[in-house]
Design a protein around this motif. Structure first.
Motif, PDB file in Angstrom:
ATOM      1  N   ASN A 210       0.808  -1.223   0.000  1.00  0.00           N
ATOM      2  CA  ASN A 210       0.000   0.000   0.000  1.00  0.00           C
ATOM      3  C   ASN A 210       0.841   1.272   0.000  1.00  0.00           C
ATOM      4  O   ASN A 210       0.359   2.336  -0.377  1.00  0.00           O
ATOM      5  N   LEU A 211       2.099   1.170   0.413  1.00  0.00           N
ATOM      6  CA  LEU A 211       2.979   2.342   0.396  1.00  0.00           C
ATOM      7  C   LEU A 211       3.780   2.458  -0.897  1.00  0.00           C
ATOM      8  O   LEU A 211       4.579   3.373  -1.056  1.00  0.00           O
ATOM      9  N   CYS A 212       3.536   1.551  -1.828  1.00  0.00           N
ATOM     10  CA  CYS A 212       4.187   1.655  -3.151  1.00  0.00           C
ATOM     11  C   CYS A 212       3.441   2.681  -3.988  1.00  0.00           C
ATOM     12  O   CYS A 212       2.212   2.675  -4.053  1.00  0.00           O
ATOM     13  N   LEU A 213       4.175   3.576  -4.628  1.00  0.00           N
ATOM     14  CA  LEU A 213       3.578   4.609  -5.481  1.00  0.00           C
ATOM     15  C   LEU A 213       3.044   4.060  -6.799  1.00  0.00           C
ATOM     16  O   LEU A 213       2.194   4.667  -7.435  1.00  0.00           O
ATOM     17  N   GLY A 214       3.594   2.932  -7.220  1.00  0.00           N
ATOM     18  CA  GLY A 214       3.226   2.402  -8.528  1.00  0.00           C
ATOM     19  C   GLY A 214       3.789   3.229  -9.671  1.00  0.00           C
ATOM     20  O   GLY A 214       3.257   3.222 -10.784  1.00  0.00           O
ATOM     21  N   CYS A 215       4.888   3.950  -9.411  1.00  0.00           N
ATOM     22  CA  CYS A 215       5.479   4.811 -10.453  1.00  0.00           C
ATOM     23  C   CYS A 215       6.143   4.001 -11.559  1.00  0.00           C
ATOM     24  O   CYS A 215       6.344   4.494 -12.663  1.00  0.00           O
TER      25      CYS A 215
ATOM     26  N   TYR B 221       6.934  -5.722 -12.871  1.00  0.00           N
ATOM     27  CA  TYR B 221       6.578  -5.250 -11.531  1.00  0.00           C
ATOM     28  C   TYR B 221       5.126  -4.783 -11.466  1.00  0.00           C
ATOM     29  O   TYR B 221       4.424  -5.033 -10.479  1.00  0.00           O
ATOM     30  N   GLY B 222       4.679  -4.110 -12.520  1.00  0.00           N
ATOM     31  CA  GLY B 222       3.300  -3.622 -12.540  1.00  0.00           C
ATOM     32  C   GLY B 222       2.302  -4.746 -12.387  1.00  0.00           C
ATOM     33  O   GLY B 222       1.301  -4.621 -11.674  1.00  0.00           O
ATOM     34  N   LYS B 223       2.567  -5.853 -13.053  1.00  0.00           N
ATOM     35  CA  LYS B 223       1.672  -7.020 -12.976  1.00  0.00           C
ATOM     36  C   LYS B 223       1.684  -7.621 -11.568  1.00  0.00           C
ATOM     37  O   LYS B 223       0.645  -8.011 -11.034  1.00  0.00           O
ATOM     38  N   ILE B 224       2.868  -7.715 -10.983  1.00  0.00           N
ATOM     39  CA  ILE B 224       3.000  -8.264  -9.626  1.00  0.00           C
ATOM     40  C   ILE B 224       2.269  -7.374  -8.628  1.00  0.00           C
ATOM     41  O   ILE B 224       1.526  -7.857  -7.765  1.00  0.00           O
ATOM     42  N   LEU B 225       2.477  -6.063  -8.743  1.00  0.00           N
ATOM     43  CA  LEU B 225       1.829  -5.105  -7.842  1.00  0.00           C
ATOM     44  C   LEU B 225       0.315  -5.153  -7.987  1.00  0.00           C
ATOM     45  O   LEU B 225      -0.415  -5.166  -6.991  1.00  0.00           O
ATOM     46  N   GLU B 226      -0.156  -5.187  -9.218  1.00  0.00           N
ATOM     47  CA  GLU B 226      -1.592  -5.226  -9.484  1.00  0.00           C
ATOM     48  C   GLU B 226      -2.239  -6.460  -8.863  1.00  0.00           C
ATOM     49  O   GLU B 226      -3.306  -6.387  -8.253  1.00  0.00           O
ATOM     50  N   SER B 227      -1.582  -7.603  -9.003  1.00  0.00           N
ATOM     51  CA  SER B 227      -2.137  -8.843  -8.437  1.00  0.00           C
ATOM     52  C   SER B 227      -2.177  -8.767  -6.914  1.00  0.00           C
ATOM     53  O   SER B 227      -3.136  -9.224  -6.284  1.00  0.00           O
ATOM     54  N   ALA B 228      -1.149  -8.179  -6.321  1.00  0.00           N
ATOM     55  CA  ALA B 228      -1.103  -8.056  -4.860  1.00  0.00           C
ATOM     56  C   ALA B 228      -2.219  -7.146  -4.348  1.00  0.00           C
ATOM     57  O   ALA B 228      -2.889  -7.455  -3.353  1.00  0.00           O
ATOM     58  N   LYS B 229      -2.437  -6.023  -5.042  1.00  0.00           N
ATOM     59  CA  LYS B 229      -3.481  -5.098  -4.609  1.00  0.00           C
ATOM     60  C   LYS B 229      -4.866  -5.720  -4.744  1.00  0.00           C
ATOM     61  O   LYS B 229      -5.740  -5.505  -3.891  1.00  0.00           O
ATOM     62  N   ALA B 230      -5.057  -6.499  -5.808  1.00  0.00           N
ATOM     63  CA  ALA B 230      -6.348  -7.161  -6.012  1.00  0.00           C
ATOM     64  C   ALA B 230      -6.622  -8.176  -4.902  1.00  0.00           C
ATOM     65  O   ALA B 230      -7.737  -8.251  -4.371  1.00  0.00           O
ATOM     66  N   VAL B 231      -5.609  -8.954  -4.525  1.00  0.00           N
ATOM     67  CA  VAL B 231      -5.759  -9.949  -3.460  1.00  0.00           C
ATOM     68  C   VAL B 231      -6.004  -9.266  -2.119  1.00  0.00           C
ATOM     69  O   VAL B 231      -6.870  -9.687  -1.335  1.00  0.00           O
ATOM     70  N   LEU B 232      -5.264  -8.210  -1.858  1.00  0.00           N
ATOM     71  CA  LEU B 232      -5.432  -7.500  -0.589  1.00  0.00           C
ATOM     72  C   LEU B 232      -6.829  -6.891  -0.464  1.00  0.00           C
ATOM     73  O   LEU B 232      -7.425  -6.906   0.619  1.00  0.00           O
TER      74      LEU B 232
ATOM     75  N   ILE C 156      -3.248  11.647  -0.940  1.00  0.00           N
ATOM     76  CA  ILE C 156      -4.347  11.791   0.007  1.00  0.00           C
ATOM     77  C   ILE C 156      -4.327  10.642   1.018  1.00  0.00           C
ATOM     78  O   ILE C 156      -4.403  10.855   2.230  1.00  0.00           O
ATOM     79  N   VAL C 157      -4.196   9.424   0.503  1.00  0.00           N
ATOM     80  CA  VAL C 157      -4.238   8.232   1.354  1.00  0.00           C
ATOM     81  C   VAL C 157      -2.987   8.108   2.227  1.00  0.00           C
ATOM     82  O   VAL C 157      -3.061   7.739   3.395  1.00  0.00           O
ATOM     83  N   ASN C 158      -1.831   8.426   1.628  1.00  0.00           N
ATOM     84  CA  ASN C 158      -0.552   8.343   2.346  1.00  0.00           C
ATOM     85  C   ASN C 158       0.110   9.726   2.357  1.00  0.00           C
ATOM     86  O   ASN C 158       1.189   9.919   1.811  1.00  0.00           O
ATOM     87  N   PHE C 159      -0.565  10.666   2.981  1.00  0.00           N
ATOM     88  CA  PHE C 159      -0.167  12.072   2.906  1.00  0.00           C
ATOM     89  C   PHE C 159       1.254  12.320   3.402  1.00  0.00           C
ATOM     90  O   PHE C 159       2.059  12.952   2.710  1.00  0.00           O
ATOM     91  N   ASN C 160       1.593  11.847   4.575  1.00  0.00           N
ATOM     92  CA  ASN C 160       2.910  12.135   5.156  1.00  0.00           C
ATOM     93  C   ASN C 160       4.040  11.564   4.305  1.00  0.00           C
ATOM     94  O   ASN C 160       5.057  12.235   4.053  1.00  0.00           O
ATOM     95  N   GLU C 161       3.862  10.326   3.851  1.00  0.00           N
ATOM     96  CA  GLU C 161       4.879   9.695   2.997  1.00  0.00           C
ATOM     97  C   GLU C 161       5.016  10.441   1.674  1.00  0.00           C
ATOM     98  O   GLU C 161       6.124  10.626   1.156  1.00  0.00           O
ATOM     99  N   SER C 162       3.869  10.898   1.153  1.00  0.00           N
ATOM    100  CA  SER C 162       3.866  11.655  -0.097  1.00  0.00           C
ATOM    101  C   SER C 162       4.626  12.971   0.048  1.00  0.00           C
ATOM    102  O   SER C 162       5.385  13.369  -0.849  1.00  0.00           O
ATOM    103  N   MET C 163       4.436  13.640   1.171  1.00  0.00           N
ATOM    104  CA  MET C 163       5.104  14.922   1.395  1.00  0.00           C
ATOM    105  C   MET C 163       6.618  14.746   1.553  1.00  0.00           C
ATOM    106  O   MET C 163       7.399  15.609   1.143  1.00  0.00           O
ATOM    107  N   GLU C 164       7.041  13.632   2.132  1.00  0.00           N
ATOM    108  CA  GLU C 164       8.480  13.353   2.240  1.00  0.00           C
ATOM    109  C   GLU C 164       9.103  13.191   0.857  1.00  0.00           C
ATOM    110  O   GLU C 164      10.212  13.670   0.593  1.00  0.00           O
TER     111      GLU C 164
END
Length: 428
Positions: free
Chosen positions: A62-67, A80-91, A362-370
């Motif tokens: 959830n803290l991955c930007l998906g950039c 990586y995009g495919k791996i990330l997408e599958s993980a988010k769908a399962v979660l 919005i979801v990870n505001f503090n991490e985004s600001m860093e």
């Protein structure tokens, strides 16, 4: 037993070499292996094998930007995009088993009904326009009424661009004829957030396309691209939206389908991947993808009729999804540097993500600001930059926040590439 829902086989392509580490924003700002691409890939592999729980996987994913900057530098072409997408769908699937029904229904309403619905998004734009133009925003800020909002919302409320009201929307047409001889007939993809908050950029996009000889059609049947839904793991809704867009645009004989939104464009050109398991739709998606291009691709094919010089020091903040997924790197830069009077200066480490990433900020505001702070440090290294050019609404808002946080509003403008080109071409 291996969890077949996860892209398990794809994890074996990662040889843990570490080439991804220097380009990963979360690894740089958080300094943890679990927040690096190779770390996340290893966690997905272990989750598929049942060696860690889904709750242990959730935080890093959830803290991955998906950039997807990691894909560009990967020597073994890890998907990586495919791996990330599958993980988010399962979660998401696992989360739905435990969250209250009312929360589940709200999420479904938000992603399936509200965001893809033009009436809802137009209403959002109208409310925002009234808030700005009636003076309510100034009153709320002056009296401190906005302080009842969480800091993340207050931060973005301050930098929202002036939004077009309903009276402006009524002036819109479905067809804009080419100026001079017709060279192309293009369909224009408006987007959701783009069309409700940045609709002026959409209008200037159509005008630029007109002056280079394009007939531009804006079809009513189009809908949300599905990016926010996909990034949240709701692939079923994303697939439904993809099919609606494919069905809508394939009815027309367009030379190209054009957008001016880096993030949406990345989603749209991967419809064939999204629908890879449905043979008929996969073929139709491929035909759709072949015609989908960013506006910079079209405009760079022609000579723009510039009418004025813009004597400013300009730098460019690339959209990660436009560079890493759409692979459109040169065209925006060529257009920017072609503007008379512009003194282009390259931003140090320009490909480092700004931290926007859809609704990540919005979801990870503090991490985004860093992450944004790292970006702004690089911008401050430049010799008196006066304009930051973006190609995506999320990046645009994030850079406005960055400029405001550094107290540079009086020195630096943030504009979309389309705005800069339109200004140089005398388009109001």
């Amino acid at each position: 037993m291996i969890d077949a829902r996860l892209a398990y086989e794809e994890t074996f392509d990662c040889v843990q070499c570490g080439y991804c580490l220097p380009v990963c924003p979360t690894y740089i700002t958080m300094g943890k292996e679990t927040h690096s691409p190779r770390g996340r890939i290893h966690l997905v592999k272990m989750a598929a094998e049942g060696k860690i729980t889904y709750s242990e996987l959730a935080g890093p994913i959830n803290l991955c930007l998906g950039c997807r900057a990691c894909e560009v530098v990967c020597p073994t072409n890890v998907q990586y995009g495919k791996i990330l997408e599958s993980a988010k769908a399962v979660l998401l699937e696992e989360k739905k088993k435990v969250i209250p029904k009312r929360v589940k229904k709200f999420q479904e309403f938000l992603f399936a009904s509200m965001i893809p619905n033009k009436k809802w998004m137009n209403t959002t734009g109208t409310v925002l326009a009234l808030y700005q133009k009636t003076g309510l925003q100034k009153i709320a800020q002056k009296t401190g009424a906005v302080n009842i909002l969480p800091v993340r919302y207050r931060t973005f409320e301050k930098v929202l661009p002036q939004t077009e009201g309903p009276w402006k929307r009524k002036e819109r047409k479905n067809f804009y004829p080419a100026k001079g001889s017709k060279k192309l007939h293009v369909g224009f993809f408006t987007g959701c957030v783009m069309d409700s908050i940045f609709s002026a950029i959409n209008m200037k996009s159509t005008q630029l396309l007109q002056i280079v000889g394009c007939d531009v059609t804006v079809i009513e049947e189009q809908t949300c691209c599905g990016a926010l839904q996909s990034h949240s793991g709701d692939l079923e809704i994303a697939k439904k939206l993809a099919k609606r867009n494919i069905e809508a645009f394939e009815k027309y004989d367009f030379d190209y389908i054009v957008n001016s939104i880096g993030g949406c464009g990345a989603m749209l050109i991967e419809y064939d991947q999204l629908l890879k398991d449905e043979k008929e739709w996969n073929e139709r998606a491929k035909a759709f993808v072949e015609k989908m291009v960013d506006i910079s691709v079209i405009l760079s094919q022609f000579r723009l009729p510039f009418q004025k010089e813009i004597k400013k020091v300009v730098t460019y903040q690339p959209s990660c999804h436009m560079s890493n997924v759409q692979k459109r790197v040169e065209e925006p830069l060529e257009l920017l540097q072609s503007v008379p009077g512009v003194q282009y200066v390259e931003m140090p480490n320009k490909n480092f993500c700004c931290g926007s990433a859809g609704i990540y900020n919005i979801v990870n505001f503090n991490e985004s600001m860093e992450i944004l702070d790292v970006k702004m440090k690089n911008i401050k290294k430049l010799p008196n930059p006066e304009i930051i050019v973006t190609t995506n609404p999320g990046c645009h808002l994030q850079m406005l926040v960055g400029v405001a946080r550094e107290g540079l509003e009086s020195h630096i403008r943030v504009v979309h590439l389309v705005e800069l080109l339109a200004e140089a071409c005398g388009i109001d």
